[in-house]
Design a protein around this motif. Structure first.
Motif, PDB file in Angstrom:
ATOM      1  N   GLN A 244      -9.506  18.591  12.413  1.00  0.00           N
ATOM      2  CA  GLN A 244     -10.963  17.543  11.666  1.00  0.00           C
ATOM      3  C   GLN A 244     -10.426  18.665  10.265  1.00  0.00           C
ATOM      4  O   GLN A 244     -10.526  19.732  10.240  1.00  0.00           O
ATOM      5  CB  GLN A 244     -12.220  17.134  12.237  1.00  0.00           C
ATOM      6  CG  GLN A 244     -12.848  16.622  11.301  1.00  0.00           C
ATOM      7  CD  GLN A 244     -13.978  16.190  11.782  1.00  0.00           C
ATOM      8  OE1 GLN A 244     -14.087  15.591  12.472  1.00  0.00           O
ATOM      9  NE2 GLN A 244     -15.435  16.720  10.980  1.00  0.00           N
ATOM     10  N   GLN A 245     -10.527  17.168   9.053  1.00  0.00           N
ATOM     11  CA  GLN A 245      -9.937  17.625   8.052  1.00  0.00           C
ATOM     12  C   GLN A 245     -11.112  17.290   6.505  1.00  0.00           C
ATOM     13  O   GLN A 245     -10.740  15.792   7.239  1.00  0.00           O
ATOM     14  CB  GLN A 245      -8.396  17.939   7.388  1.00  0.00           C
ATOM     15  CG  GLN A 245      -7.984  18.339   5.910  1.00  0.00           C
ATOM     16  CD  GLN A 245      -7.979  17.268   5.094  1.00  0.00           C
ATOM     17  OE1 GLN A 245      -7.464  16.248   5.540  1.00  0.00           O
ATOM     18  NE2 GLN A 245      -8.516  17.811   3.984  1.00  0.00           N
ATOM     19  N   SER A 246     -11.910  17.199   5.698  1.00  0.00           N
ATOM     20  CA  SER A 246     -12.218  16.981   4.702  1.00  0.00           C
ATOM     21  C   SER A 246     -11.980  17.712   3.417  1.00  0.00           C
ATOM     22  O   SER A 246     -11.995  18.359   3.220  1.00  0.00           O
ATOM     23  CB  SER A 246     -13.807  16.127   5.845  1.00  0.00           C
ATOM     24  OG  SER A 246     -14.431  16.761   5.085  1.00  0.00           O
ATOM     25  N   ASP A 247     -13.002  17.087   2.533  1.00  0.00           N
ATOM     26  CA  ASP A 247     -13.150  17.974   1.322  1.00  0.00           C
ATOM     27  C   ASP A 247     -13.523  18.778   1.711  1.00  0.00           C
ATOM     28  O   ASP A 247     -13.787  20.339   0.919  1.00  0.00           O
ATOM     29  CB  ASP A 247     -14.065  17.020   0.109  1.00  0.00           C
ATOM     30  CG  ASP A 247     -12.664  15.849  -0.241  1.00  0.00           C
ATOM     31  OD1 ASP A 247     -11.636  15.356  -0.280  1.00  0.00           O
ATOM     32  OD2 ASP A 247     -13.212  14.970  -1.076  1.00  0.00           O
ATOM     33  N   ILE A 248     -15.234  19.012   2.476  1.00  0.00           N
ATOM     34  CA  ILE A 248     -15.607  19.876   2.697  1.00  0.00           C
ATOM     35  C   ILE A 248     -14.960  21.225   3.931  1.00  0.00           C
ATOM     36  O   ILE A 248     -15.555  22.848   3.241  1.00  0.00           O
ATOM     37  CB  ILE A 248     -17.159  19.413   3.698  1.00  0.00           C
ATOM     38  CG1 ILE A 248     -17.834  18.280   3.032  1.00  0.00           C
ATOM     39  CG2 ILE A 248     -17.437  20.812   4.434  1.00  0.00           C
ATOM     40  CD1 ILE A 248     -18.880  17.832   3.815  1.00  0.00           C
ATOM     41  N   GLY A 249     -13.931  20.767   4.048  1.00  0.00           N
ATOM     42  CA  GLY A 249     -13.089  21.657   4.221  1.00  0.00           C
ATOM     43  C   GLY A 249     -12.253  21.155   6.120  1.00  0.00           C
ATOM     44  O   GLY A 249     -12.060  20.340   6.447  1.00  0.00           O
ATOM     45  N   SER A 250     -12.152  22.500   7.257  1.00  0.00           N
ATOM     46  CA  SER A 250     -11.349  22.161   8.311  1.00  0.00           C
ATOM     47  C   SER A 250     -11.440  22.867   9.079  1.00  0.00           C
ATOM     48  O   SER A 250     -12.427  23.830   9.243  1.00  0.00           O
ATOM     49  CB  SER A 250      -9.884  22.005   7.962  1.00  0.00           C
ATOM     50  OG  SER A 250      -9.267  23.258   7.174  1.00  0.00           O
ATOM     51  N   GLY A 251     -11.210  22.174  10.762  1.00  0.00           N
ATOM     52  CA  GLY A 251     -11.692  23.046  11.667  1.00  0.00           C
ATOM     53  C   GLY A 251     -10.885  22.695  12.621  1.00  0.00           C
ATOM     54  O   GLY A 251     -10.555  21.043  13.003  1.00  0.00           O
ATOM     55  N   ILE A 252     -10.966  23.281  13.875  1.00  0.00           N
ATOM     56  CA  ILE A 252      -9.958  23.093  15.698  1.00  0.00           C
ATOM     57  C   ILE A 252     -11.290  23.326  16.368  1.00  0.00           C
ATOM     58  O   ILE A 252     -12.277  23.849  16.546  1.00  0.00           O
ATOM     59  CB  ILE A 252      -9.210  24.274  15.698  1.00  0.00           C
ATOM     60  CG1 ILE A 252      -8.193  23.796  15.180  1.00  0.00           C
ATOM     61  CG2 ILE A 252      -8.632  23.407  17.018  1.00  0.00           C
ATOM     62  CD1 ILE A 252      -6.983  25.149  15.594  1.00  0.00           C
TER      63      ILE A 252
END
Length: 797
Positions: A244-252
């Motif tokens: 998941q990726q957005s302006d807040i950040g990303s992660g798996i």
């Protein structure tokens, strides 16, 4: 005409009617040989099996025998594992057989063959299995009220197009059915064949459409004896990965879990879900919601949609309560703000047990536990962070008893219970239902009594009761009912109910044709009256007269016309958002037209304009639904849907403070665009696209104060900005491969976002720019689930 000829004619007519009315019987043949499901029907044992033939048209020309060039022959074999069905569907023009490849449970433009099985032969519920000429499977649980296609069984089928027509071969394991433990089985059985290009359906045992009930008109399957069914234990492990990726950040995120299905016996099944993962379920449609009630969402989680027909009885179960958002209101100091308020509550585990005894008693039990959930609150003066419970550890429980009798009647008891840990609100509701039909399914008497108890800061209880009677057969039908709902009736902890404290009277009458006439294949007209009155004030909250006309032309285009008159002054007791208050509603008339073109054509269209005219200056509602679809070939299709509403001079609540309740006269406009595409690589592998853009605004023109009389008076001092502008975007692109029965690999790319503003922007391009410049979230996920049959594993080891 002589007396002898008259008597012969009378005997012929009577004999024909009796022949159609009799239940056909088919003998299943026991086998020890292996049957290969390949659509070839070349095993020698098929030659000696009994044949089901002489199909009769179900619709449109009910009762007409099938033409010899479309004759249909079906055979049934069985062993200790499954029943086997072969069908030869003759067609003198096999090149014209429709065979669109679709997703599972989507019918599309195809010929179909189906088998309806009622293992208890109680005339009340079918297990239905369909296969299209393209080889696509569909299955459902069916009652007289609905077909539940969210239920998916594990079974096998193959089809083949030949010079004589098309062939179907099916293997339906006993694990996919429910039946008694008797040594000699006696099942309700029917077969249906749909010839799509002619828009015709035929059944083996005749279904008389003058009779409202379909399931009791099945034939009989005999011959299944002394079967020793294997252990029904299925494990469905799954694993999924999300980026998941957005302006807040990303992660798996990595997830794994297990579904378990265990057959307690041939009648009862236990389903359990451990560490659930619903990340690839369909997105919810976010909208600008200005109504006095909560927004109701569809259930998309498989565990809560598959095989839940028992739990839907009585209307006490709204599964989105389980794992939905918290309704707790936080009490914050002036210097505090909420920095994290979870939108959902995690589901820890859930189980359900359902089935039916040999004597027709259905038993259902469902239990789910959700996690303790906290919100994060920050003190802006001190910087202190604290957490507060917004939803405690919660247990949800459903229990159902449903006794069927006389092939077409039932009495049910339902209980729904919600228990929250600690000093939070608990709730319990129960329902007693009855549905009684005459032996010939000509008349129906139904009713219920429901009782709710809430344990909170102040305990209260309430009830709802209803009784109705209907004529359910013939060309002319009618019905009437009465309902009473008490002031404190509340099932909203595990169910959903918007209206209370009213009584209702309803009546309707209808006429229908059962065979084609000069202009129409089917035709029905229904007229109804509906009145609802508030219990406390005696004021009318609904008073309507309506007419509905539905028809299908000889060219198989569908037409519908609806008009509803509300000629009385009525009152809305919910829009003011304050108990005991109500607002006057003017008289109105609503009308809508629906045209749906014959879906055999490559290009089809659905067109539904509507208008509501109020007895108030320039106050109207205009609606339009339009959906063109183009089917390029049997694999590839595109569909577009536009839903548009324009409410001019609409009046609704905007605010409440110490000085009063404020309404606004406003313009509301909504446009939703849906775009879907499907490309089928084969009947087990598809690529699907779903895109949705939703835009809605509410622009206030003039403000009013609500008076105790229910009328509005102009208010020139209210100055709050209550305008709304709302944009929502969803995009799903998915690949799905059913690589083995019950086993699937799916890849999903999801992109979504929404934008809220208090300044109305009517320029579409600017709204699109705003939503795509917002914090869009991108998610790429891969999910694998694998179906394991305990018996297959046991045999290997």
């Amino acid at each position: 005409m002589s007396k002898l000829s008259s008597a012969a004619l009378f005997f012929l007519i009577f004999f024909s009617h009796t022949a159609f009315s009799q239940k056909k019987t088919l003998q299943a043949k026991s086998i020890t040989e292996n049957i290969t499901i390949d659509g070839k029907i070349n095993e020698q044992i098929w030659e000696s099996a009994s044949i089901a033939s002489d199909f009769i048209m179900f619709e449109p020309d009910n009762g007409k025998p099938i033409n010899n060039d479309k004759k249909t022959e079906v055979k049934v074999l069985y062993d200790n594992d499954a029943i086997y069905i072969s069908a030869m569907l003759y067609d003198n023009e096999p090149g014209k057989i429709q065979k669109e490849i679709t997703n599972r449970d989507v019918f599309g433009v195809s010929d179909h063959f189906s088998v309806y099985i009622n293992g208890f032969n109680d005339g009340q519920q079918d297990f239905r299995f369909f296969v299209s000429a393209a080889g696509v499977q569909m299955d459902c649980l069916a009652t007289e009220d609905y077909e539940d296609f969210t239920w998916d069984a594990i079974w096998d089928s193959e089809v083949a197009i030949t010079e004589l027509g098309w062939v179907v071969e099916m293997k339906i394991p006993y694990a996919a059915l429910r039946f008694s433990k008797a040594d000699k089985q006696n099942w309700g059985l029917n077969f249906m064949r749909e010839i799509k290009r002619d828009v015709q359906k035929y059944t083996w045992n005749r279904i008389d459409t003058k009779i409202g009930a379909v399931i009791p008109q099945a034939g009989i399957l005999q011959g299944i004896e002394n079967i020793q069914t294997p252990t029904r234990l299925f494990l469905i492990p799954y694993s999924s990965a999300y980026y998941q990726q957005s302006d807040i950040g990303s992660g798996i995120t990595l997830k794994a879990g297990l579904d378990i299905k265990y057959g307690i016996n041939d009648s009862f099944t236990l389903d359990a879900i451990l560490v659930p993962d619903f990340g690839q379920t369909k997105f919810d449609n976010a909208i600008l919601y200005l109504e006095p009630f909560e927004q109701q969402f569809e259930e998309n989680r498989p565990f809560f949609t598959e095989g839940t027909d028992l739990f839907s009885k009585g209307g006490l179960f709204y599964s989105r309560r389980i794992g939905g958002g918290s309704t707790t209101e936080l009490l914050l100091a002036n210097e505090e703000e909420t920095t994290n308020y979870p939108s959902t509550v995690d589901l820890l585990n859930a189980i359900k047990i359902s089935g039916r005894t040999e004597k027709g008693l259905g038993i259902g039990f469902l239990n789910a536990v959700t996690e303790k959930t906290k919100a994060t609150i920050k003190n802006n003066d001190t910087g202190e962070i604290r957490k507060e419970v917004i939803e405690p550890l919660t247990n949800y429980n459903m229990f159902v008893l449903d006794q069927r009798f006389n092939q077409n009647s039932s009495v049910s008891f339902v209980n729904a219970n919600t228990t929250r840990n600690g000093d939070f609100r608990d709730a319990n509701s129960s329902a007693l239902l009855f549905d009684l039909n005459t032996k010939q399914n000509t008349y129906n008497l139904y009713g219920d009594f429901k009782y709710s108890v809430i344990n909170a800061l102040e305990d209260y209880d309430g009830f709802k009761t209803e009784i109705g009677f209907a004529k359910t057969s013939g060309k002319y039908r009618y019905g009437f009912s009465g309902k009473y709902v008490s002031e404190n009736y509340d099932i909203n902890d595990l169910g959903i109910n918007f209206y209370s404290n009213y009584h209702n009277a309803y009546a309707n009458g209808s006429y229908r044709i059962v065979n084609p006439i000069k202009l129409f294949n089917t035709f029905r007209i229904n007229q109804y009256i509906n009145f609802e009155m508030d219990n406390t004030s005696g004021k009318l909250q609904t008073g309507a007269f309506g007419t509905e006309i539905k028809a299908r032309t000889l060219s198989n285009d569908a037409l519908e016309f609806v008009v509803e008159f509300s000629p009385f002054k009525t009152y809305d007791f919910y829009e003011p958002r304050e108990y005991g208050k109500y607002v006057f509603l003017p008289q109105k008339v609503f009308t809508a037209v629906n045209f749906t073109s014959n879906d055999n054509n490559p290009f089809t269209i659905i067109l539904q304009p509507s208008i509501t005219i109020f007895n108030e200056k320039d106050r109207n509602v205009y609606g339009l639904y339009i959906s063109p679809k183009y089917r390029f070939n049997d694999r590839f299709s595109l569909t577009y849907v536009l839903e548009y509403f324009n409410k001019t001079n609409d009046r609704g609540w905007v605010d409440t403070d110490k000085t009063g309740i404020f309404f606004a006269e406003r313009t509301r406009e909504t446009a939703q665009h849906d775009f879907t595409g499907k490309y089928a690589l084969n009947n087990k592998m598809t690529i699907n696209l779903t895109a949705r853009y939703y835009w809605s605004y509410s622009k206030n023109h003039e403000f009013f104060t609500l008076q105790d009389s229910g009328y509005l008076t102009p208010n020139s001092t209210y100055a709050q900005n209550k305008d709304r502008n709302f944009n929502s975007w969803n995009f799903d692109l998915s690949y799905s491969w059913w690589f083995a029965p019950g086993s699937e690999i799916s890849i999903l790319y999801r992109n979504y976002g929404l934008e809220r503003a208090s300044v109305v922007e009517k320029d579409l391009s600017k709204n699109l720019k705003n939503i795509f410049n917002s914090d869009l979230t991108n998610v790429l996920s891969v999910s694998i689930r694998y179906f394991i049959d305990y018996n297959s594993v046991k045999n290997k080891f």
